[in-house]
Design an enzyme around this catalytic site. Structure first.
Site, PDB file in Angstrom:
ATOM      1  N   HIS A 180       0.858  -1.183   0.000  1.00  0.00           N
ATOM      2  CA  HIS A 180       0.000   0.000   0.000  1.00  0.00           C
ATOM      3  C   HIS A 180       0.897   1.237   0.000  1.00  0.00           C
ATOM      4  O   HIS A 180       2.008   1.212   0.518  1.00  0.00           O
ATOM      5  CB  HIS A 180      -0.865  -0.042   1.269  1.00  0.00           C
ATOM      6  CG  HIS A 180      -1.954   0.980   1.323  1.00  0.00           C
ATOM      7  ND1 HIS A 180      -1.725   2.314   1.623  1.00  0.00           N
ATOM      8  CD2 HIS A 180      -3.299   0.869   1.150  1.00  0.00           C
ATOM      9  CE1 HIS A 180      -2.866   2.967   1.638  1.00  0.00           C
ATOM     10  NE2 HIS A 180      -3.841   2.116   1.345  1.00  0.00           N
TER      11      HIS A 180
ATOM     12  N   ASP B  70       2.932  -4.462   7.779  1.00  0.00           N
ATOM     13  CA  ASP B  70       1.635  -3.806   7.651  1.00  0.00           C
ATOM     14  C   ASP B  70       0.564  -4.884   7.774  1.00  0.00           C
ATOM     15  O   ASP B  70       0.376  -5.701   6.871  1.00  0.00           O
ATOM     16  CB  ASP B  70       1.558  -3.091   6.303  1.00  0.00           C
ATOM     17  CG  ASP B  70       0.177  -2.517   6.007  1.00  0.00           C
ATOM     18  OD1 ASP B  70      -0.739  -2.661   6.839  1.00  0.00           O
ATOM     19  OD2 ASP B  70       0.008  -1.934   4.910  1.00  0.00           O
TER      20      ASP B  70
ATOM     21  N   GLN C  64      -4.692  -5.495   6.555  1.00  0.00           N
ATOM     22  CA  GLN C  64      -5.626  -6.421   5.913  1.00  0.00           C
ATOM     23  C   GLN C  64      -5.663  -7.786   6.583  1.00  0.00           C
ATOM     24  O   GLN C  64      -6.505  -8.620   6.250  1.00  0.00           O
ATOM     25  CB  GLN C  64      -5.265  -6.578   4.434  1.00  0.00           C
ATOM     26  CG  GLN C  64      -5.435  -5.326   3.612  1.00  0.00           C
ATOM     27  CD  GLN C  64      -6.878  -4.834   3.572  1.00  0.00           C
ATOM     28  OE1 GLN C  64      -7.820  -5.618   3.621  1.00  0.00           O
ATOM     29  NE2 GLN C  64      -7.051  -3.521   3.495  1.00  0.00           N
TER      30      GLN C  64
ATOM     31  N   LYS D  11     -10.519  -1.431   9.887  1.00  0.00           N
ATOM     32  CA  LYS D  11     -10.452  -2.665   9.102  1.00  0.00           C
ATOM     33  C   LYS D  11     -10.887  -3.875   9.931  1.00  0.00           C
ATOM     34  O   LYS D  11     -11.040  -4.971   9.382  1.00  0.00           O
ATOM     35  CB  LYS D  11      -9.016  -2.916   8.624  1.00  0.00           C
ATOM     36  CG  LYS D  11      -8.352  -1.754   7.900  1.00  0.00           C
ATOM     37  CD  LYS D  11      -8.832  -1.591   6.491  1.00  0.00           C
ATOM     38  CE  LYS D  11      -7.968  -0.570   5.755  1.00  0.00           C
ATOM     39  NZ  LYS D  11      -8.398  -0.364   4.370  1.00  0.00           N
TER      40      LYS D  11
ATOM     41  N   CYS E 186      -4.598   2.248  -3.888  1.00  0.00           N
ATOM     42  CA  CYS E 186      -3.404   2.786  -3.219  1.00  0.00           C
ATOM     43  C   CYS E 186      -2.233   1.822  -3.371  1.00  0.00           C
ATOM     44  O   CYS E 186      -1.443   1.624  -2.436  1.00  0.00           O
ATOM     45  CB  CYS E 186      -3.675   3.075  -1.749  1.00  0.00           C
ATOM     46  SG  CYS E 186      -4.824   4.430  -1.475  1.00  0.00           S
TER      47      CYS E 186
END
Length: 403
Positions: free
Chosen positions: A120, A197, A200, A223, A361
């Site tokens: 991202h 990260d 997700q 999220k 993104c």
């Protein structure tokens, strides 16, 4: 637990759009919120609205107690070693910026920063800015032809002894799952600082930061069925404590004079100003919601739904799926032949189907695929087979109209 009853806990999903029942397949962009999260935030504003840490009255004491209890919940939720390793932020983006800024004094000119090619933008741009400040060099970790991170290429890049390795746990655009335990272990052997990260992954997988072994793990509340405007930076204490603050001002200080300021200890040192108190409390309710689910059963149901979604899309014909694998998490990226993704998304919306269309993104990833963008359908704990069937039926009509 009867998973079919979960949907009724999400009030947004009860609405209709232009006569069509809402079919929400954009959870990867933001999840819907269960009533318990909404109620927790409402209760704070109705009964406990006060600033935290700073007053002697009962409202502040109640707010502070609720706020700090969420730090303890997060420590348990991701298996951090210490509660001081949990920093509240406004989301994944701020968390990564905080790390990239905070490491500036520790990065030398010529140092290599490796970044997942499917990352991202929030896990690309802050490192580019760090490179501008320090003279470091950004090097992307290539992908294989089937859109997986190329582990062989990663191994070769590690021979350059990178200072930082920034990875995605799960690709937001493709849903591809990276073997982060293996990748982080290799990066640590090469001496790199590692950031994962997890935006997700956090709602779909049980995350154990000590098992992953990363220095930093970041994610956003919205999220994982929580509010917008709140997120988490986990940092291994020894590395987190080396970060210089991104923001300075109130709350993060021990003492201030016009001659000198002494910063507070963790976690306060990295939490300047009035925090998103209601949002943190809402995040705590979201953690309670997730913890109350039969996680293994939910994961199995989600994986079955995702496979069904992949297979039904492919069976339509004239569909291009990107990086679709059996172990993907939460999302399917696709296009209808050569049709513009935005046209597909608008026509789906006219039938009550909410999907995401664009570059997600992840413009470097789109460029590597030769695309300006694509559509993405993504699922959550409230998604059911009927949602997938409605989506596929809508796609059939879109296909008939455009092709």
């Amino acid at each position: 637990m009867d998973l079919s009853s979960l949907r009724s806990q999400f009030p947004t999903l009860a609405q209709s759009n232009d006569g069509y029942s809402l079919c929400y397949l954009d959870t990867a962009a933001t999840s819907q919120k269960p009533q318990c999260v909404i109620d927790a935030m409402n209760q704070y504003y109705h009964l406990d609205n006060a600033n935290v840490h700073r007053a002697a009255h009962q409202l502040s004491a109640r707010a502070t107690s609720q706020y700090e209890a969420v730090r303890d919940k997060l420590q348990q939720f991701i298996n951090a070693e210490r509660r001081e390793e949990i920093i509240f932020t406004h989301g994944t983006t701020e968390s990564i910026n905080m790390v990239a800024h905070g490491l500036t004094a520790h990065i030398k000119a010529g140092a290599v920063i490796l970044i997942d090619s499917a990352a991202h933008h929030a896990n690309i741009v802050p490192w580019q800015e760090l490179a501008k400040r320090t003279g470091a060099i950004i090097k992307p970790i290539p992908l294989t032809a089937d859109c997986r991170l190329d582990v062989s290429a990663f191994d070769a890049l590690l021979s350059q002894k990178p200072a930082i390795v920034a990875l995605s746990h799960v690709s937001n655009a493709l849903g591809a799952l990276n073997p982060v335990n293996e990748l982080v272990a290799k990066a640590k052997q090469a001496g790199a600082i590692t950031l994962v990260d997890g935006a997700q992954a956090i709602a779909h997988l049980a995350v154990d930061v000590q098992a992953i072994g990363c220095d930093f793990y970041v994610f956003s509340g919205h999220k994982m069925y929580g509010p917008t405007g709140v997120g988490t930076l986990y940092g291994r204490f020894e590395v987190l404590d080396k970060l210089s603050p991104l923001l300075t001002g109130g709350e993060m200080i021990k003492s201030v004079s016009f001659e000198h300021t002494e910063f507070n200890i963790l976690p306060n040192r990295l939490e300047a100003g009035t925090p998103p108190i209601a949002e943190v409390i809402g995040l705590g309710a979201a953690i309670d919601f997730i913890n109350g689910l039969p996680r293994a059963e939910v994961h199995a149901v989600e994986q079955t739904l995702l496979a069904y979604l992949q297979n039904e899309l492919a069976a339509l014909g004239d569909m291009v799926l990107y990086g679709a694998h059996p172990n993907n998490i939460g999302a399917v990226a696709f296009n209808l032949a050569d049709e513009h993704h935005q046209d597909v998304g608008i026509l789906l919306d006219q039938q009550g189907i909410a999907v995401r269309c664009g570059h997600h993104c992840a413009m470097p990833l789109m460029q590597s695929l030769g695309l300006k963008g694509c559509c993405r359908a993504s699922i959550g704990v409230y998604t059911n087979k009927a949602d997938i069937d409605n989506f596929i039926n809508a796609m059939k009509s879109v296909k008939e109209l455009l092709l």
